[in-house]
Write a protein that holds these residues in place. Structure first.
Motif, mmCIF file in Angstrom:
data_model
loop_
_atom_site.group_PDB
_atom_site.id
_atom_site.type_symbol
_atom_site.label_atom_id
_atom_site.label_comp_id
_atom_site.label_asym_id
_atom_site.label_seq_id
_atom_site.Cartn_x
_atom_site.Cartn_y
_atom_site.Cartn_z
ATOM 1 N N SER A 2 26.786 -35.385 -2.909
ATOM 2 C CA SER A 2 27.340 -36.849 -2.056
ATOM 3 C C SER A 2 28.857 -37.177 -2.552
ATOM 4 C CB SER A 2 26.443 -37.801 -2.077
ATOM 5 O OG SER A 2 26.080 -38.146 -3.410
ATOM 6 N N MET A 3 29.018 -36.944 -3.528
ATOM 7 C CA MET A 3 30.319 -37.826 -4.147
ATOM 8 C C MET A 3 31.275 -36.612 -4.542
ATOM 9 S SD MET A 3 29.608 -40.905 -4.501
ATOM 10 C CE MET A 3 30.663 -41.683 -5.586
ATOM 11 N N ILE A 4 31.306 -35.315 -4.050
ATOM 12 C CA ILE A 4 32.253 -34.432 -4.300
ATOM 13 C C ILE A 4 33.695 -34.598 -3.695
ATOM 14 C CG2 ILE A 4 31.714 -32.798 -2.191
ATOM 15 C CD1 ILE A 4 31.766 -31.339 -5.241
ATOM 16 N N THR A 9 38.241 -33.557 -11.595
ATOM 17 C CA THR A 9 38.212 -32.981 -13.084
ATOM 18 C C THR A 9 37.836 -31.562 -12.916
ATOM 19 O OG1 THR A 9 37.554 -35.021 -14.067
ATOM 20 C CG2 THR A 9 37.099 -32.969 -15.399
ATOM 21 N N PRO A 10 38.820 -30.630 -13.570
ATOM 22 C CA PRO A 10 38.681 -29.359 -13.719
ATOM 23 C C PRO A 10 37.221 -29.073 -14.140
ATOM 24 C CG PRO A 10 40.747 -29.905 -14.608
ATOM 25 C CD PRO A 10 40.073 -31.239 -14.351
ATOM 26 N N THR A 11 36.478 -28.065 -13.673
ATOM 27 C CA THR A 11 34.941 -27.820 -13.912
ATOM 28 C C THR A 11 34.864 -26.458 -14.144
ATOM 29 O OG1 THR A 11 34.637 -29.844 -12.330
ATOM 30 C CG2 THR A 11 32.784 -28.453 -13.100
ATOM 31 N N LEU A 12 34.022 -26.308 -15.326
ATOM 32 C CA LEU A 12 33.483 -24.952 -15.496
ATOM 33 C C LEU A 12 32.014 -24.963 -15.490
ATOM 34 C CD1 LEU A 12 33.743 -22.142 -16.924
ATOM 35 C CD2 LEU A 12 33.513 -23.427 -19.323
ATOM 36 N N ILE A 13 31.625 -24.181 -14.631
ATOM 37 C CA ILE A 13 30.068 -23.965 -14.352
ATOM 38 C C ILE A 13 29.460 -22.845 -15.182
ATOM 39 C CG2 ILE A 13 28.356 -24.022 -12.769
ATOM 40 C CD1 ILE A 13 30.491 -25.217 -10.687
ATOM 41 N N GLN A 14 28.678 -22.881 -16.004
ATOM 42 C CA GLN A 14 27.999 -21.619 -16.593
ATOM 43 C C GLN A 14 26.521 -21.951 -16.027
ATOM 44 O OE1 GLN A 14 29.452 -23.196 -20.138
ATOM 45 N NE2 GLN A 14 30.795 -21.352 -20.657
ATOM 46 N N HIS A 15 25.753 -20.913 -15.450
ATOM 47 C CA HIS A 15 24.686 -20.935 -15.078
ATOM 48 C C HIS A 15 23.706 -19.555 -15.182
ATOM 49 C CE1 HIS A 15 22.178 -23.621 -12.355
ATOM 50 N NE2 HIS A 15 21.542 -22.425 -12.115
ATOM 51 N N ALA A 27 24.717 -24.274 -8.248
ATOM 52 C CA ALA A 27 25.570 -23.978 -8.924
ATOM 53 C C ALA A 27 26.907 -23.311 -8.009
ATOM 54 C CB ALA A 27 25.631 -23.222 -10.181
ATOM 55 N N THR A 28 26.361 -22.758 -7.157
ATOM 56 C CA THR A 28 27.133 -21.993 -6.102
ATOM 57 C C THR A 28 27.548 -22.960 -5.200
ATOM 58 O OG1 THR A 28 26.119 -19.960 -6.530
ATOM 59 C CG2 THR A 28 27.378 -20.270 -4.236
ATOM 60 N N GLU A 29 26.645 -23.740 -4.820
ATOM 61 C CA GLU A 29 27.096 -25.089 -3.581
ATOM 62 C C GLU A 29 28.167 -25.906 -4.504
ATOM 63 O OE1 GLU A 29 25.300 -28.527 -0.961
ATOM 64 O OE2 GLU A 29 24.045 -27.610 -2.721
ATOM 65 N N LEU A 30 28.113 -26.349 -5.685
ATOM 66 C CA LEU A 30 28.953 -27.014 -6.645
ATOM 67 C C LEU A 30 30.238 -26.509 -6.673
ATOM 68 C CD1 LEU A 30 29.710 -29.595 -7.999
ATOM 69 C CD2 LEU A 30 28.631 -28.366 -9.886
ATOM 70 N N TYR A 31 30.519 -24.950 -7.000
ATOM 71 C CA TYR A 31 31.658 -24.538 -7.063
ATOM 72 C C TYR A 31 32.330 -24.075 -5.792
ATOM 73 C CZ TYR A 31 34.571 -20.214 -7.125
ATOM 74 O OH TYR A 31 35.759 -19.395 -7.267
ATOM 75 N N ARG A 32 31.548 -24.166 -4.698
ATOM 76 C CA ARG A 32 32.157 -23.775 -3.349
ATOM 77 C C ARG A 32 32.923 -25.554 -2.926
ATOM 78 N NH1 ARG A 32 27.966 -20.145 -0.500
ATOM 79 N NH2 ARG A 32 28.516 -18.025 -1.474
ATOM 80 N N GLY A 33 32.068 -26.516 -3.025
ATOM 81 C CA GLY A 33 32.524 -27.773 -2.723
ATOM 82 C C GLY A 33 33.646 -28.284 -3.599
ATOM 83 N N LEU A 34 33.830 -27.873 -4.923
ATOM 84 C CA LEU A 34 35.034 -28.120 -5.703
ATOM 85 C C LEU A 34 36.155 -27.355 -5.228
ATOM 86 C CD1 LEU A 34 33.256 -28.459 -9.218
ATOM 87 C CD2 LEU A 34 34.340 -30.419 -7.722
ATOM 88 N N LYS A 35 35.987 -26.040 -5.128
ATOM 89 C CA LYS A 35 37.205 -25.094 -4.722
ATOM 90 C C LYS A 35 37.549 -25.727 -3.186
ATOM 91 C CE LYS A 35 38.505 -21.063 -5.646
ATOM 92 N NZ LYS A 35 39.354 -21.014 -7.211
ATOM 93 N N ASP A 36 36.876 -26.048 -2.472
ATOM 94 C CA ASP A 36 37.079 -26.489 -1.113
ATOM 95 C C ASP A 36 38.006 -27.670 -1.311
ATOM 96 O OD1 ASP A 36 35.995 -24.344 0.362
ATOM 97 O OD2 ASP A 36 34.191 -25.619 0.903
ATOM 98 N N LYS A 37 37.785 -28.399 -2.375
ATOM 99 C CA LYS A 37 38.632 -29.732 -2.324
ATOM 100 C C LYS A 37 39.858 -29.453 -3.273
ATOM 101 C CE LYS A 37 35.743 -32.577 0.123
ATOM 102 N NZ LYS A 37 36.399 -32.950 1.340
ATOM 103 N N GLY A 38 40.190 -28.142 -3.538
ATOM 104 C CA GLY A 38 41.120 -28.057 -4.584
ATOM 105 C C GLY A 38 41.045 -28.312 -5.912
ATOM 106 N N VAL A 39 39.884 -28.561 -6.281
ATOM 107 C CA VAL A 39 39.555 -28.795 -7.648
ATOM 108 C C VAL A 39 39.463 -27.652 -8.635
ATOM 109 C CG1 VAL A 39 37.882 -29.774 -9.498
ATOM 110 C CG2 VAL A 39 38.343 -30.982 -7.126
ATOM 111 N N PRO A 40 40.319 -27.426 -9.906
ATOM 112 C CA PRO A 40 40.223 -26.324 -10.458
ATOM 113 C C PRO A 40 38.717 -26.115 -10.950
ATOM 114 C CG PRO A 40 41.924 -27.559 -11.145
ATOM 115 C CD PRO A 40 41.263 -28.300 -10.389
ATOM 116 N N VAL A 41 38.158 -24.873 -10.707
ATOM 117 C CA VAL A 41 36.877 -24.480 -10.981
ATOM 118 C C VAL A 41 36.475 -23.049 -11.164
ATOM 119 C CG1 VAL A 41 36.210 -24.480 -8.482
ATOM 120 C CG2 VAL A 41 34.108 -25.127 -10.316
#
Length: 83
Positions: A2-4, A9-15, A27-41
Motif C-alpha cells: 500500500s506504500m509502494i 531505497t534500493p532493495t535486495l530481495i532474497q527469498h 516477493a515477486t509482487e514486491l519486486y515488480r512494484g519496485l521495478k515499476d516505480k524505478g527503484v533499484p531492485v
C-alpha cells in the motif's frame, strides 16, 4: 504494497521458493512494484530454501549478495553478483 509509491531505497530481495510462511508470490509482487516505480531492485529466488537460511551453500550466496549490494550502494563499487 500500500506504500509502494513512496519507496526509493534500493532493495535486495532474497527469498526461498519453498517458503511456507511468506509465499514467493509476495516477493515477486514486491519486486515488480519496485521495478515499476524505478527503484533499484534485485530478486533472488533460492529453489531449495524455505523461510530460514539453513543450508551452508545458500547462506554463503546470501552473504555474498549482501556484501556485493552494500559495496555497490555504500561504496560505489560495481554491482557484480558473480562469485
Amino acid at each position: 504494497m500500500s506504500m509502494i509509491g513512496q519507496a526509493k531505497t534500493p532493495t535486495l530481495i532474497q527469498h526461498g521458493a519453498k517458503d511456507q510462511r511468506v509465499p514467493p508470490a509476495n516477493a515477486t509482487e514486491l519486486y515488480r512494484g519496485l521495478k515499476d516505480k524505478g527503484v533499484p531492485v534485485e530478486l533472488f529466488l533460492f529453489p531449495e530454501m524455505g523461510h530460514p537460511i539453513n543450508k551452508p551453500r545458500e547462506n554463503r550466496a546470501v552473504m555474498h549478495q549482501n556484501f556485493t549490494w552494500f559495496c555497490h550502494y555504500l561504496l560505489g563499487e560495481d554491482l557484480d553478483f558473480e562469485v
